[in-house]
Scaffold this active site. Structure first.
Site, mmCIF file in Angstrom:
data_model
loop_
_atom_site.group_PDB
_atom_site.id
_atom_site.type_symbol
_atom_site.label_atom_id
_atom_site.label_comp_id
_atom_site.label_asym_id
_atom_site.label_seq_id
_atom_site.Cartn_x
_atom_site.Cartn_y
_atom_site.Cartn_z
ATOM 1 N N SER A 1 -21.064 59.286 3.132
ATOM 2 C CA SER A 1 -21.503 58.927 1.785
ATOM 3 C C SER A 1 -20.463 58.125 1.030
ATOM 4 O O SER A 1 -19.345 57.924 1.493
ATOM 5 C CB SER A 1 -21.841 60.188 0.988
ATOM 6 N N GLY A 2 -20.864 57.676 -0.151
ATOM 7 C CA GLY A 2 -20.007 56.859 -0.997
ATOM 8 C C GLY A 2 -19.223 57.690 -2.004
ATOM 9 O O GLY A 2 -18.583 57.130 -2.891
ATOM 10 N N ASP A 3 -19.289 59.008 -1.891
ATOM 11 C CA ASP A 3 -18.472 59.845 -2.790
ATOM 12 C C ASP A 3 -18.137 61.126 -2.024
ATOM 13 O O ASP A 3 -18.331 61.178 -0.810
ATOM 14 C CB ASP A 3 -19.225 60.105 -4.100
ATOM 15 N N ASP A 4 -17.649 62.157 -2.732
ATOM 16 C CA ASP A 4 -17.225 63.380 -2.047
ATOM 17 C C ASP A 4 -18.374 63.965 -1.209
ATOM 18 O O ASP A 4 -19.513 64.024 -1.675
ATOM 19 C CB ASP A 4 -16.767 64.417 -3.067
#
Ligand SMILES: *[C@@H]1O[C@H](CO)[C@@H](O)[C@H](O)[C@H]1NC(C)=O
Ligand SMILES: *[C@@H]1O[C@H](CO)[C@@H](O)[C@H](O)[C@H]1NC(C)=O
Ligand SMILES: *[C@@H]1O[C@H](CO)[C@@H](O)[C@H](O)[C@H]1NC(C)=O
Ligand SMILES: *[C@@H]1O[C@H](CO)[C@@H](O)[C@H](O)[C@H]1NC(C)=O
Ligand SMILES: *[C@@H]1O[C@H](CO)[C@@H](O)[C@H](O)[C@H]1NC(C)=O
Length: 470
Positions: free
Chosen positions: A249-252
């Site tokens: 993913s693009g975050d945590d």
């Protein structure tokens, strides 16, 4: 892992030979799956006029199906089956004692008509939306004040079609905060499992103000450049088990939260008794597991075990700031396998990012009892960056049995430590002076609780489902 076995698909075309009558095919479809509760009543979205052609909007069909099936809540509950097909839909709400089940070739396609998304109030523990100060677009699948709710399938897909939302976000054109794929609020006994979630407009799975939550066997995929596409965000939840998930993913990949600044302090609802195990994460600009940055209601007793991260910025990261208040304590991470990381350990006391200007500068977070053991990492740029807050040191940091292989182009000093206190044992390369080595027998010294949490006793039953069309 959930076993979903398709047992029989029998198609009987019964043709009456005199030619005058041709009866419709009879299709019997049945299968088994694992869930916290099985249901007495079943229906298919097709029974409510759903059309899986990828074009027909099915929002009404879904909402009518759930509303209809809610009558069975006190009579053994109900399950709604979504067959193979592409089911375009806007947001709909779940009900109690209810299972939403996606066939392996079912795709729920989130509507891209922004105007068709209802707007709800910001969460009370946040005071504001994340993208814009006011309301939030309600999540695609939403539930509040529920008991015993299951969203599962044979790895069937929920496609957020987030591209349009990401563009609107980047152009700063959003009036409200982007929707999530699944949000369950104020609920007890929740299972979200065996699904493939792709291209969420924002965060993917958000259990909030809930307890006894199992999140299992999800494959969550979004471009690593997509904004705020966190995988799973347990938020002000008690007794949660997050296991066997694969997240790119693009975050945590997992972000543990509990409210933001003065709103979170006032709401005062911690996340506690959380297990995260057998997580695989790829997230080049974020953490495998983040605690915070919104942690104002407190985060306590988090147990992370068997974590694999590849090409990820950091391992188990703590993010906080002056004004957050709250606490992050009794955190245990054991068994981490990390490849290509910027920082293995990263703790940030000056994360900033305030809800508004009314935060209390005297509200200092308490960070204490952070335990990491049995960590192997390779191709690492910097071992650790540990930054407490001046006058508010982060204490009780323990690291043992840690082997970090530095990258060829690693930073000259692998450790950077300020305003922290702790100990280390058997850590390579040698830690900073603020984490003094405890000698030979210290390699197994950092805590990991032996007694189990109540959520580990929550068992899944084998449920079955049979369908007849005439
Ligand atoms: C779903 O629940 C939200 C929040 O309670 C509510 O605002 C919305 O009207 C509900 N939607 C439907 C279709 O009932
Ligand atoms: C849902 O539960 C919360 C917390 O218990 C309560 O404050 C709220 O009024 C409930 N909402 C509804 C619609 O029952
Ligand atoms: C779902 O996907 C996981 C991970 O790829 C796999 O292990 C599992 O067997 C799949 N389950 C089904 C029912 O296809
Ligand atoms: C150290 O960690 C490795 C795995 O990372 C594990 O196999 C080993 O048993 C650990 N040693 C001790 C003494 O705990
Ligand atoms: C090591 O990490 C660098 C980035 O820091 C990356 O470009 C390189 O491909 C990695 N090497 C291996 C062997 O994974």
């Amino acid at each position: 892992m959930i076993k979903a076995i398709k047992l029989v698909v029998v198609v009987l075309g019964v043709l009456i030979l005199n030619g005058a009558e041709c009866r419709k095919a009879r299709i019997l479809e049945s299968f088994e799956y694992s869930a916290i509760s099985c249901r007495s009543h079943s229906a298919s979205i097709v029974d409510f006029g759903g059309v899986g052609d990828g074009k027909t909007l099915n929002t009404k069909a879904f909402q009518e199906a759930v509303n209809h099936l809610s009558q069975y809540a006190s009579d053994g509950g109900a399950q709604l089956f979504v067959p193979a097909g592409k089911w375009l839909t806007g947001s709909f709400n779940l009900t109690s004692h209810f299972t939403l089940y996606l066939h392996k070739d079912a795709v729920l396609l989130a509507s891209q008509d922004i105007n068709s998304w209802p707007v709800v109030d910001p969460l009370p523990s946040y005071g504001h939306g994340r993208d814009a100060p006011g309301g939030r677009y309600i999540s695609l699948i939403f539930g509040t004040n529920l008991t015993d709710v299951v969203v599962t399938g044979e790895n069937g897909t929920i496609d957020g079609q987030g591209d349009l939302w990401w563009q609107q976000f980047h152009k700063k054109k959003l009036k409200y905060t982007r929707p999530y794929l699944i949000e369950i609020m104020h609920s007890d006994t929740v299972q979200i499992s065996s699904l493939t979630l792709v291209n969420s407009p924002s965060c993917n799975v958000h259990p909030v103000y809930s307890s006894n939550v199992i999140i299992q066997g999800l494959t969550i995929l979004a471009p690593v450049t997509s904004p705020n596409t966190d995988g799973i965000n347990p938020d002000s939840c008690t007794n949660t088990r997050i296991e066997d998930n694969y997240i790119v993913s693009g975050d945590d990949c997992v972000a543990v939260k509990s409210g933001w600044d003065e709103y979170g302090i006032k709401y005062n609802m911690p996340t506690k008794q959380l297990i995260i195990r057998r997580l695989t994460c790829i997230s080049p600009d974020s953490a495998a597991i983040a605690l915070g940055s919104e942690m104002s209601g407190g985060i306590q007793d988090v147990r992370a075990q068997d974590i694999t991260a590849i090409n990820t910025e950091s391992g188990v990261r703590i993010k906080t700031a002056v004004g957050r208040g709250g606490y992050v304590k009794d955190i245990y991470a054991k068994g981490m396998n990390l490849h290509t990381m910027k920082w293995v350990f990263w703790i940030t006391g000056n994360y900033g990012s305030h809800a508004d200007n009314h935060y209390d500068p005297k509200a200092l977070p308490e960070i204490k009892g952070i335990n990491y053991r049995d960590v192997v990492a390779e191709n690492v740029s910097m071992a650790a960056r540990l930054e407490g807050i001046a006058g508010d040191p982060f204490t009780g940091i323990c690291m043992s049995n840690v082997t970090i292989g530095m990258a060829k182009k690693a930073k000259k000093y692998p450790w950077s430590c300020t305003d922290i206190e702790g100990i280390s044992g058997g850590v390579v390369p040698q830690p900073c002076e603020l984490l003094p080595e405890q000698g030979e027998k210290s390699v197994g010294m950092c805590d990991f609780p032996a007694e189990s949490l109540p959520v580990e006793a929550m068992e899944l039953k084998t449920c079955s489902y049979g369908l007849n069309y005439f």
